[in-house]
Design a protein around this motif. Sequence first.
Motif, short mmCIF file in Angstrom:
data_model
loop_
_atom_site.label_atom_id
_atom_site.label_comp_id
_atom_site.label_asym_id
_atom_site.label_seq_id
_atom_site.Cartn_x
_atom_site.Cartn_y
_atom_site.Cartn_z
N THR A 115 122.96 145.26 59.95
CA THR A 115 121.22 145.08 59.75
C THR A 115 121.02 143.86 60.06
OG1 THR A 115 121.83 146.08 57.72
CG2 THR A 115 119.98 145.36 57.52
N TYR A 116 120.31 143.74 61.02
CA TYR A 116 119.33 142.70 61.04
C TYR A 116 118.29 142.16 60.50
CZ TYR A 116 122.67 142.49 65.80
OH TYR A 116 123.58 142.38 65.71
N LYS A 117 118.14 141.30 60.43
CA LYS A 117 116.62 140.75 59.19
C LYS A 117 115.43 140.13 59.99
CE LYS A 117 119.65 140.30 55.42
NZ LYS A 117 120.73 139.78 54.00
N GLU A 136 113.95 145.55 58.03
CA GLU A 136 115.45 145.01 58.46
C GLU A 136 115.61 146.75 58.95
OE1 GLU A 136 117.72 145.85 55.09
OE2 GLU A 136 116.75 143.29 54.27
N GLN A 137 116.10 146.24 60.90
CA GLN A 137 116.55 146.63 61.70
C GLN A 137 118.39 146.82 61.63
OE1 GLN A 137 114.71 144.88 64.60
NE2 GLN A 137 113.06 145.41 63.92
N VAL A 138 118.79 148.24 61.83
CA VAL A 138 120.07 148.34 61.77
C VAL A 138 120.14 148.73 63.76
CG1 VAL A 138 121.81 149.82 61.52
CG2 VAL A 138 120.31 149.50 60.07
N GLY A 165 115.42 136.02 63.84
CA GLY A 165 116.26 137.61 63.60
C GLY A 165 117.51 136.66 63.04
N LYS A 166 118.25 137.61 62.28
CA LYS A 166 119.29 137.33 61.86
C LYS A 166 120.09 138.47 61.27
CE LYS A 166 118.31 134.75 57.31
NZ LYS A 166 118.49 133.06 56.25
N GLU A 190 123.99 133.56 62.47
CA GLU A 190 122.26 133.00 62.02
C GLU A 190 120.97 133.26 62.72
OE1 GLU A 190 120.84 131.31 59.33
OE2 GLU A 190 122.28 132.08 58.38
N ASN A 191 121.88 133.18 64.80
CA ASN A 191 120.21 132.48 65.02
C ASN A 191 120.32 134.47 66.01
OD1 ASN A 191 119.73 130.54 64.80
ND2 ASN A 191 121.81 129.69 66.23
#
Length: 228
Positions: free
Chosen positions: A124-126, A133-135, A155-156, A161-162
């Motif tokens: 999951t990317y926030k 939120e994108q999977v 996005g993290k 983190e990056n």
Amino acid sequence: MTTKTIGILVTGHSPAELTDEYGNYADMFAALLGKFDFTFKRFFVVDGEFPESPNEADGWLLTGSKFGVYEDHEWIRKLEDFIRQVHAAKVPMVGICFGHQVMAKALGGHVEKFKGGWSAGPVTYKRSDTGEEQVLLAWHQDQVIKVPEGAEVVGKTDACENAVIRYGDWGLSYQPHPEFSPRFFEGLAEARKAAIPEPLFEQVKKVEVPIATDKIAQEIGEFFTRDR
């Protein structure tokens, strides 16, 4: 409107046993962006095949690779030089996984193996830019540890983190693989399962959740077609 040409800089080869069914990485990106009116030029930079000029395409796309951006290969150093040329020429560029990392390194960032280990499978990317939120499907241990000056992290994940970086109006890059279908990912995991810990392979060998492929395809396509 004139059809835009996207140059795909292919930095790795997909597993040979999957190529007949799924094609190479350039084929996957052409399919991902199929709804847009693009033509594609393919350059296998991993094999030393480079464009003559940053202006040979209207936009550039960097693929994933099994190599690390810090490895001592002539083609990687040459690719970093080309990225800087594209940046100076203000021709838009998108990077995926290795492409995400080599863009950052070429422009002054730092990449290394993440001490926390692998990210693999659905993650999951926030997104701070859209609030979503994108999977998406991940397959990496290396990460961008230091972001280039002037770049913005949008996005993290809990372990990366990056993970999505914007370079103003010029560049956009993603650590995950929007071009991977769930079935291709399962084949990739099987083909390269020796690379990851066995417990992790058991977790990711079957993809059973929806993936935000269409959302990222739309974002990349719109990025390349944007008026500049």
